[in-house]
Enzyme design. Structure first.
Site, PDB file in Angstrom:
ATOM      1  N   LYS A  45      39.460 -26.014  15.660  1.00 21.15           N
ATOM      2  CA  LYS A  45      38.025 -26.066  15.985  1.00 21.15           C
ATOM      3  C   LYS A  45      37.161 -26.687  14.894  1.00 21.15           C
ATOM      4  CE  LYS A  45      38.067 -24.986  19.534  1.00 21.15           C
ATOM      5  NZ  LYS A  45      38.898 -25.660  20.596  1.00 21.15           N
ATOM      6  N   SER A  46      37.782 -27.519  14.062  1.00 20.98           N
ATOM      7  CA  SER A  46      37.050 -28.109  12.942  1.00 20.98           C
ATOM      8  C   SER A  46      36.686 -29.579  13.155  1.00 20.98           C
ATOM      9  CB  SER A  46      37.894 -27.993  11.666  1.00 20.98           C
ATOM     10  OG  SER A  46      38.185 -26.646  11.396  1.00 20.98           O
ATOM     11  N   GLY A  47      37.046 -30.138  14.317  1.00 22.38           N
ATOM     12  CA  GLY A  47      36.759 -31.553  14.553  1.00 22.38           C
ATOM     13  C   GLY A  47      38.016 -32.387  14.733  1.00 22.38           C
ATOM     14  N   TRP A  50      37.760 -34.935  17.652  1.00 27.69           N
ATOM     15  CA  TRP A  50      36.785 -35.962  17.261  1.00 27.69           C
ATOM     16  C   TRP A  50      37.452 -36.972  16.326  1.00 27.69           C
ATOM     17  CZ3 TRP A  50      31.401 -34.398  14.791  1.00 27.69           C
ATOM     18  CH2 TRP A  50      30.511 -35.468  14.938  1.00 27.69           C
ATOM     19  N   TRP A  78      50.531 -33.235  17.846  1.00 26.94           N
ATOM     20  CA  TRP A  78      50.629 -32.234  16.773  1.00 26.94           C
ATOM     21  C   TRP A  78      52.103 -32.144  16.377  1.00 26.94           C
ATOM     22  CZ3 TRP A  78      46.506 -32.179  19.930  1.00 26.94           C
ATOM     23  CH2 TRP A  78      45.285 -31.669  19.459  1.00 26.94           C
ATOM     24  N   HIS A 100      47.908 -28.533  12.421  1.00 28.17           N
ATOM     25  CA  HIS A 100      47.090 -27.388  12.010  1.00 28.17           C
ATOM     26  C   HIS A 100      47.843 -26.562  10.953  1.00 28.17           C
ATOM     27  CE1 HIS A 100      44.055 -27.962  15.032  1.00 28.17           C
ATOM     28  NE2 HIS A 100      44.703 -27.443  16.051  1.00 28.17           N
ATOM     29  N   SER A 130      33.245 -21.300  17.707  1.00 28.84           N
ATOM     30  CA  SER A 130      33.935 -22.229  18.602  1.00 28.84           C
ATOM     31  C   SER A 130      35.304 -21.655  19.008  1.00 28.84           C
ATOM     32  CB  SER A 130      34.102 -23.578  17.890  1.00 28.84           C
ATOM     33  OG  SER A 130      34.807 -24.485  18.683  1.00 28.84           O
ATOM     34  N   TYR A 186      33.033 -31.989   9.362  1.00 26.11           N
ATOM     35  CA  TYR A 186      32.437 -32.104  10.699  1.00 26.11           C
ATOM     36  C   TYR A 186      30.941 -32.371  10.549  1.00 26.11           C
ATOM     37  CZ  TYR A 186      31.015 -30.445  15.382  1.00 26.11           C
ATOM     38  OH  TYR A 186      30.483 -30.331  16.641  1.00 26.11           O
ATOM     39  N   PHE A 222      29.562 -37.367  21.232  1.00 23.10           N
ATOM     40  CA  PHE A 222      29.856 -36.147  21.999  1.00 23.10           C
ATOM     41  C   PHE A 222      29.660 -36.407  23.492  1.00 23.10           C
ATOM     42  CE2 PHE A 222      28.697 -31.991  23.803  1.00 23.10           C
ATOM     43  CZ  PHE A 222      29.819 -31.267  23.442  1.00 23.10           C
ATOM     44  N   MET A 225      32.629 -38.430  24.850  1.00 27.05           N
ATOM     45  CA  MET A 225      33.889 -37.680  24.821  1.00 27.05           C
ATOM     46  C   MET A 225      33.888 -36.507  25.816  1.00 27.05           C
ATOM     47  SD  MET A 225      34.941 -37.742  20.777  1.00 27.05           S
ATOM     48  CE  MET A 225      36.273 -36.574  21.009  1.00 27.05           C
ATOM     49  N   ARG A 250      32.313 -28.006  24.138  1.00 29.20           N
ATOM     50  CA  ARG A 250      31.377 -26.929  24.461  1.00 29.20           C
ATOM     51  C   ARG A 250      29.944 -27.327  24.107  1.00 29.20           C
ATOM     52  NH1 ARG A 250      29.532 -22.287  21.854  1.00 29.20           N
ATOM     53  NH2 ARG A 250      30.208 -23.289  19.929  1.00 29.20           N
TER      54      ARG A 250
HETATM   55  S1  PPS Z   1      41.191 -27.947  18.553  1.00 25.76           S
HETATM   56  O1  PPS Z   1      41.413 -26.975  19.671  1.00 25.76           O
HETATM   57  O2  PPS Z   1      41.560 -27.356  17.265  1.00 25.76           O
HETATM   58  O3  PPS Z   1      41.830 -29.226  18.790  1.00 25.76           O
HETATM   59  O4  PPS Z   1      39.599 -28.140  18.542  1.00 25.76           O
HETATM   60  P1  PPS Z   1      38.809 -29.229  17.687  1.00 25.76           P
HETATM   61  O5  PPS Z   1      38.895 -30.541  18.342  1.00 25.76           O
HETATM   62  O6  PPS Z   1      39.203 -29.141  16.253  1.00 25.76           O
HETATM   63  O7  PPS Z   1      37.324 -28.670  17.762  1.00 25.76           O
HETATM   64  C1  PPS Z   1      36.594 -28.593  18.966  1.00 25.76           C
HETATM   65  C2  PPS Z   1      35.139 -28.571  18.566  1.00 25.76           C
HETATM   66  O8  PPS Z   1      34.731 -29.912  18.193  1.00 25.76           O
HETATM   67  C3  PPS Z   1      33.633 -30.296  19.011  1.00 25.76           C
HETATM   68  N1  PPS Z   1      33.641 -31.761  19.213  1.00 25.76           N
HETATM   69  C4  PPS Z   1      32.624 -32.568  18.860  1.00 25.76           C
HETATM   70  N2  PPS Z   1      31.441 -32.291  18.259  1.00 25.76           N
HETATM   71  C5  PPS Z   1      30.586 -33.328  18.068  1.00 25.76           C
HETATM   72  N3  PPS Z   1      30.852 -34.603  18.439  1.00 25.76           N
HETATM   73  C6  PPS Z   1      32.032 -34.931  19.046  1.00 25.76           C
HETATM   74  N4  PPS Z   1      32.264 -36.168  19.409  1.00 25.76           N
HETATM   75  C7  PPS Z   1      32.972 -33.866  19.269  1.00 25.76           C
HETATM   76  N5  PPS Z   1      34.212 -33.801  19.831  1.00 25.76           N
HETATM   77  C8  PPS Z   1      34.594 -32.509  19.788  1.00 25.76           C
HETATM   78  C9  PPS Z   1      33.852 -29.506  20.305  1.00 25.76           C
HETATM   79  O9  PPS Z   1      32.703 -29.473  21.107  1.00 25.76           O
HETATM   80  C10 PPS Z   1      34.227 -28.150  19.716  1.00 25.76           C
HETATM   81  O10 PPS Z   1      33.109 -27.504  19.079  1.00 25.76           O
HETATM   82  P2  PPS Z   1      32.152 -26.442  19.805  1.00 25.76           P
HETATM   83  O11 PPS Z   1      31.291 -25.882  18.700  1.00 25.76           O
HETATM   84  O12 PPS Z   1      33.005 -25.398  20.434  1.00 25.76           O
HETATM   85  O13 PPS Z   1      31.348 -27.237  20.793  1.00 25.76           O
END
Ligand code: PPS
Length: 309
Positions: A45-47, A50, A78, A100, A130, A186, A222, A225, A250
């Protein structure tokens, strides 16, 4: 491999049995990195998604066709997930990998490699929020209980994938032992996406023309995506990810934690953070700048913005 209720434990850390087994961990630990490999490393959930999109787009000079036609888990598998070997057998060109796993488990495999490692970190209050929401929709993760219960487990490091604190400190304090290492957050990507893309393109030695940067920026936003079935997991069957309970994409915000942390939880987390991170110089952005100033007029400001950059 359904195993939705199975937990695999490896080196004292819990992992979802739906995605991992003991063989898949051993595969990751024995992995033969090539110097052309790119490895994205994150605590969940750290990006992750993205950065997978960013690297795909930068490597393809802003051309979105690969990102639009191949799921992220197939173009950036992964290492520790059981399907990785199959995917790599059929993939062509330089390999993009994701993990991870904590540093100590991959240290030996990476030791003599010149693979490019990109570590993406996110402020832990937003990570835990998240992650909590993700637990509600992902049926391969345990029931998170109340937010308060989940927050305690996150602090103790008993959630799946282990301790955020150990993960971030493990990788960043060993950056000097990794030949090619890029640390990015992030929040930096959120506040300065163009600058972050330039950083990634320099690191990957993949210079982009202006129009290629513009296309990359548009395609990793965002809003783009969230609509892409290659990254939003909407095609994953309902019994594995229940989309009636939330979205993978989310909110994509900085500072959403203020909507769920109580004042007491925030205060106690700050104290815990300070003790766990006393030996680290990492700095995180905790709120969007405009929200920091709004909160300045509130009584609980001191708690909420203590770590704001
Ligand atoms: S995982 O399950 O570990 O692969 O999740 P991960 O991709 O690391 O994290 C998911 C969160 O990243 C947000 N996200 C983004 N935020 C901003 N811009 C872009 N383009 C983007 N892509 C993914 C995603 O919404 C999840 O965060 P939260 O806070 O839950 O919305």
């Amino acid at each position: 491999m359904a195993r939705l209720d199975v937990t695999e434990t490896f080196h004292g850390i819990s992992f979802p049995g739906h995605l991992h087994n003991q063989d898949s961990f051993r595969y990751a630990l024995d992995f033969k990195f090539q110097d052309t490999d790119i490895l994205i490393v994150t605590y969940p959930k750290s990006g992750t998604t993205w950065m997978q999109e960013i690297v795909t787009l930068v490597s393809n000079r802003g051309d979105a066709s690969k990102a639009q036609n191949q799921p992220n888990w197939a173009r950036a598998p992964w290492l520790e997930q059981y399907y990785c070997p199959e995917i790599l057998k059929t993939s062509q060109g330089p390999r993009l990998l994701t993990t991870h796993l904590p540093y100590q488990l991959l240290a030996s495999a990476l030791r003599s490699s010149k693979a490019k490692v990109i570590y993406v970190a996110r402020n832990p209050k937003d990570v835990v929020v998240s992650y909590y929401h993700f637990h509600k929709m992902a049926n391969f993760l345990p029931n998170p209980g109340t937010f308060s219960e989940f927050l305690s487990a996150f602090k103790e490091g008993t959630v799946h994938y282990g301790s955020w604190f150990d993960h971030v400190k493990g990788w960043t304090s060993n950056a000097g032992n990794i030949h090619n290492f890029l640390y990015i957050t992030y929040e930096e990507m959120w506040q300065n996406l163009r600058g972050s893309l330039e950083k990634v393109s320099r690191f990957l030695q993949c210079p982009l023309l202006e129009e290629e940067f513009i296309s990359t920026e548009k395609n990793c936003s965002f809003s783009t995506m969230r609509e892409s079935s290659m990254v939003n997991y909407k095609n994953i069957p309902q019994e594995i990810m229940d989309h009636s309970k939330g979205s993978f994409m989310r909110k994509g915000q900085i500072g959403d934690w203020v909507n769920i942390f109580s004042k007491q939880q925030s205060c106690s987390f700050d104290k815990f953070y300070e003790s766990k991170m006393a030996d680290s110089s990492l700095k995180f952005v905790w709120l969007k700048p405009e929200e920091s100033s709004l909160l300045n007029s509130r009584q609980d400001t001191e708690i909420l913005v203590r770590h704001a950059a």
